[in-house]
Design an enzyme around this catalytic site. Structure first.
Site, PDB file in Angstrom:
ATOM      1  N   ASP A   1      10.811  10.559 128.564  1.00  0.00           N
ATOM      2  CA  ASP A   1      10.451   9.531 129.543  1.00  0.00           C
ATOM      3  C   ASP A   1      11.466   8.384 129.523  1.00  0.00           C
ATOM      4  O   ASP A   1      11.613   7.709 128.510  1.00  0.00           O
ATOM      5  CB  ASP A   1       9.054   9.001 129.212  1.00  0.00           C
ATOM      6  CG  ASP A   1       8.459   8.141 130.316  1.00  0.00           C
ATOM      7  OD1 ASP A   1       9.222   7.623 131.145  1.00  0.00           O
ATOM      8  OD2 ASP A   1       7.222   8.000 130.341  1.00  0.00           O
TER       9      ASP A   1
ATOM     10  N   HIS B   1       8.384  10.927 132.520  1.00  0.00           N
ATOM     11  CA  HIS B   1       7.345  10.000 132.934  1.00  0.00           C
ATOM     12  C   HIS B   1       6.278  10.653 133.804  1.00  0.00           C
ATOM     13  O   HIS B   1       5.116  10.243 133.768  1.00  0.00           O
ATOM     14  CB  HIS B   1       7.992   8.844 133.707  1.00  0.00           C
ATOM     15  CG  HIS B   1       7.114   7.651 133.895  1.00  0.00           C
ATOM     16  ND1 HIS B   1       6.677   6.876 132.839  1.00  0.00           N
ATOM     17  CD2 HIS B   1       6.568   7.096 135.002  1.00  0.00           C
ATOM     18  CE1 HIS B   1       5.925   5.884 133.300  1.00  0.00           C
ATOM     19  NE2 HIS B   1       5.835   5.994 134.594  1.00  0.00           N
TER      20      HIS B   1
ATOM     21  N   SER C   1       1.185   4.353 133.073  1.00  0.00           N
ATOM     22  CA  SER C   1       2.368   3.507 133.061  1.00  0.00           C
ATOM     23  C   SER C   1       1.934   2.041 132.956  1.00  0.00           C
ATOM     24  O   SER C   1       1.304   1.655 131.988  1.00  0.00           O
ATOM     25  CB  SER C   1       3.211   3.779 134.302  1.00  0.00           C
ATOM     26  OG  SER C   1       4.503   3.263 134.158  1.00  0.00           O
TER      27      SER C   1
END
Length: 693
Positions: free
Chosen positions: A625, A660, A540
């Site tokens: 995501d 995610h 991320s």
């Protein structure tokens, strides 16, 4: 089902490049078209990349299986969490061998009572590619359960209600909910938050009354400022519901008595720019953690009947060297969660004058301690989890009056794990501006510091999130193959206080990257590894870190794993319709402002890919995501393929049915870890079993 192998890198279909202009600067984006999620060409491209990844990794199939079995063999598959006592019930979860998900249970009266299964997540997940439970809230009278489910990985949940006497779900459901659900005291009224369908920002609070057939839920509040999110909590005393409105730097709390669900939320203290606060309740007072007098917060108290700023009384002044991370109020004790010199501490402040304040004692010089939820207001026992790089997760109950602690459970690591065979260290690298950056390192005691060993360095450095030095049984598969594993506690996190975060965000963001490079250089200089044997990993915002450092110093690393990386910084932060963008202006800056645009332009990984030699790289994405759109890693890989001048491995692995956080089942998560480790072992030429070392 396995995809047909593709042995050459997939071509990127030609499209007319998109020209993007801002502040007199022109950028050409040849892969902008990959944002078209519904396009068959885009889906084909992602599937082709997956085929190429599978073909490239085909020679590691047996190694992946071996790694998976190693990781699985260390886990106690039939396991039980430490039960949590709430009123007359003991709540816990357990897992069963061969099943992907937890089973939620309780016992009434004592731990010797018969088990009642509340929810078996395996049943709910049957036949689904993805499944996750969002909230799990039992009503105050313990007769009803509110729980939510997500089958896509997009973090949009459907709220459901279960009669715990019959085990049957009620007919009514609430679609489109998020992570905040709280019961009022009447056992029939609930409050929940929802997200904006476009930006995925939690922004509305609704009231739902069970059994009110034909009536629409009542909108209680809508947060109009796109920089703010809305969450809901309940005080440990159960007396108040707290609506928490937060941007990255500013807070506002509104409160409502749980016994008055039809009432209106009152503002505790109106928001002021760059002032953050949160609240605990005890008796006639609110205890407020606030950073109005310094970045590391102070503690004040205010009467419930009039809690605004004019009534605040200081309990703990601001300290430059100590961050107050949180405050929790029990009937007889106030608990302050503090951080000093990078380590979290638990301070116990009794409400009675007969006892003095003290800290819970921990024996290891470096550790991670995490307070549990501790739902019982009337107890003198504080529960927390303790771990270190060599100590498995351990749940303790600490008697705040007697100052004694009891080990309730230590994570079972099967297969004969012996912590005495491993060592950990705390090192400090010197950043380019002279700041000392902590590094946590773990390795097996037969590790030789001769500059030849492989090392995996991980980092994050954003949002004030601290990289904790905790235990991972999966890591043993690398440690036992001769790896050292290091965690870089770089600026942008909050390891050394709020200033540590401030010095790694906005126009200071590059400190995160140069700190990480300094950590890598320090480990190389100290003979822990060498560049060709140094692997790095981040996800991320940590994936942004990976992209930035390989552009700056590709010569420093032998392998990179970037998981769901935030790498298309300018395009994402320029598009206010994308999830999270507006709310993150206070973390990255707003590129509509020229100075932020130019600063982002200088480090955005996607925009700074050039023709040079890059390390071996594995990049992951999730099609659904909502936090980092799949096209960011996809575009980055496409641009790297087009211009990089090396023949090193470059892989894109997209989970076509998740978001995610990757796979949802525990065994699927283990397989993902095994794949990552197999990639590292492949590129380092280390497929030999540990016994042959």
């Amino acid at each position: 089902m396995s995809l047909t192998a593709q042995t050459t890198a997939p071509p990127v279909a030609p499209r007319k490049p998109k020209t993007l202009e801002a502040h007199g600067d022109s950028r050409t984006d040849p892969y902008f078209w990959l944002r078209e999620k519904t396009s068959p060409e885009v889906i084909k491209y992602l599937e082709d990349e997956n085929r190429y990844t599978e073909a490239t990794m085909a020679g590691t199939d047996e190694l992946q299986k071996k790694l998976f079995e190693e990781i699985r063999s260390r886990v106690k598959e039939d396991d039980l969490s430490v039960p949590v006592k709430i009123d007359g019930f003991f709540y816990y979860t357990r897992t069963e061998k061969g099943k992907q998900y937890a089973i939620y249970c309780r016992k009434k009266g004592s731990l010797d009572a018969a088990e009642q299964v509340l929810v078996d997540a395996n049943t709910l997940a049957e036949g689904k590619k993805y499944f996750r439970i969002g909230v799990f809230k039992v009503s105050p009278d313990h007769k009803l359960l509110a729980y939510s489910t997500d089958y896509e990985g997009d973090e949009v949940y459907t709220l459901r209600f279960r009669n715990l006497d019959t085990g049957a779900d009620l007919a009514e459901t609430v679609p489109g909910t998020y992570y905040s659900v709280q019961w009022a005291a009447d056992n029939k009224t609930l409050f929940y938050n929802v997200v904006d369908p476009t930006t995925k920002r939690p922004y509305r609070l609704f009231r739902h009354t069970l059994g009110a057939a034909g009536q629409n839920d009542t909108l209680i509040y809508e947060e109009k400022d796109e920089a703010f999110t809305l969450e809901l909590d309940k005080t440990k005393s159960r007396e108040f519901l707290l609506m928490q409105l937060n941007s990255a730097t500013t807070s506002e709390v509104r409160y409502l008595r749980a016994s008055d669900p039809a009432g209106a939320f009152a503002i505790l203290e109106p928001r002021r720019k760059e002032v953050e606060y949160d609240v605990a309740h005890h008796g006639d007072h609110f205890y407020i953690r606030v950073n109005d007098a310094g970045r590391n917060f102070r503690l004040v108290k205010a009467p419930v009947k009039s809690p605004g700023r004019p009534q605040w009384q200081e309990v703990q002044p601001h300290r430059e060297s100590v961050l107050i991370e949180g405050v929790d109020a029990f009937r007889d004790h106030l608990v302050l969660v503090e951080r000093e010199n990078g380590l979290r501490k638990l301070r116990i402040d009794p409400f009675t004058a007969q006892q003095k304040s003290h800290y819970v004692e921990f024996q290891e010089p470096a550790y991670t301690v995490i307070p549990a939820d501790n739902p019982d207001f009337n107890t003198s026992v504080l529960r927390y989890t303790y771990t270190s790089l060599v100590t498995p997760n351990s749940v303790y109950d600490y008697d705040m009056t007697a100052r004694t602690q009891t080990l309730m459970k230590r994570q079972d690591v099967l297969g004969g794990y012996d912590p005495a065979r491993y060592a950990s260290e705390r090192l400090y690298a010197t950043a380019k501006d002279g700041v000392k950056v902590p590094i946590s390192v773990v390795y097996r005691k037969d590790f030789v510091k001769n500059g030849e060993a492989p090392l995996l360095l991980t980092g994050y450095g954003a949002y004030g999130i601290t990289t904790e030095a905790g235990f991972s049984s999966a890591r043993l598969s690398l440690l036992d193959r001769g790896f050292a594993i290091a965690l870089a506690h770089i600026r942008g996190g909050q390891e050394m206080g709020k200033k540590w975060h401030d010095d790694g965000r906005m126009l200071n963001k590059k400190n995160s990257f140069t700190d990480f490079i300094a950590c890598a250089e320090h480990l190389i200089a100290a003979k822990y590894t060498k560049p060709s044997r140094l692997a790095i990993l981040g996800g991320s915002a940590g994936g942004l870190l990976m992209g930035a450092v390989v552009n700056l110093r590709p010569d420093l690393f032998g392998a990179v794993i970037a998981k769901v990386p935030f790498v298309d910084v300018i395009n994402t932060m320029s598009d206010a319709s994308l999830p999270l963008t507006v709310g993150e202006y206070e973390e990255w800056g707003n590129p509509a402002d020229k100075k932020y645009y130019e600063y982002m332009r200088s480090y955005s990984p996607y925009d700074n890919v050039t023709g040079k030699l890059y390390p071996n790289m594995l990049v992951t994405a999730g099609l659904n995501d909502p936090r980092v759109s799949y096209w960011e890693p996809a575009k980055w890989v496409a641009r790297l393929r087009a211009v990089k001048e090396d023949k090193n491995i470059l892989l894109l692995k997209t989970n076509m049915g998740a978001g995610h956080f990757g796979a949802s089942g525990r065994y699927e998560q283990m397989k993902e870890t095994a794949f990552d480790y197999a990639f590292l072992l492949k590129v380092f030429g280390m497929a030999t079993p540990p016994a042959a070392r």
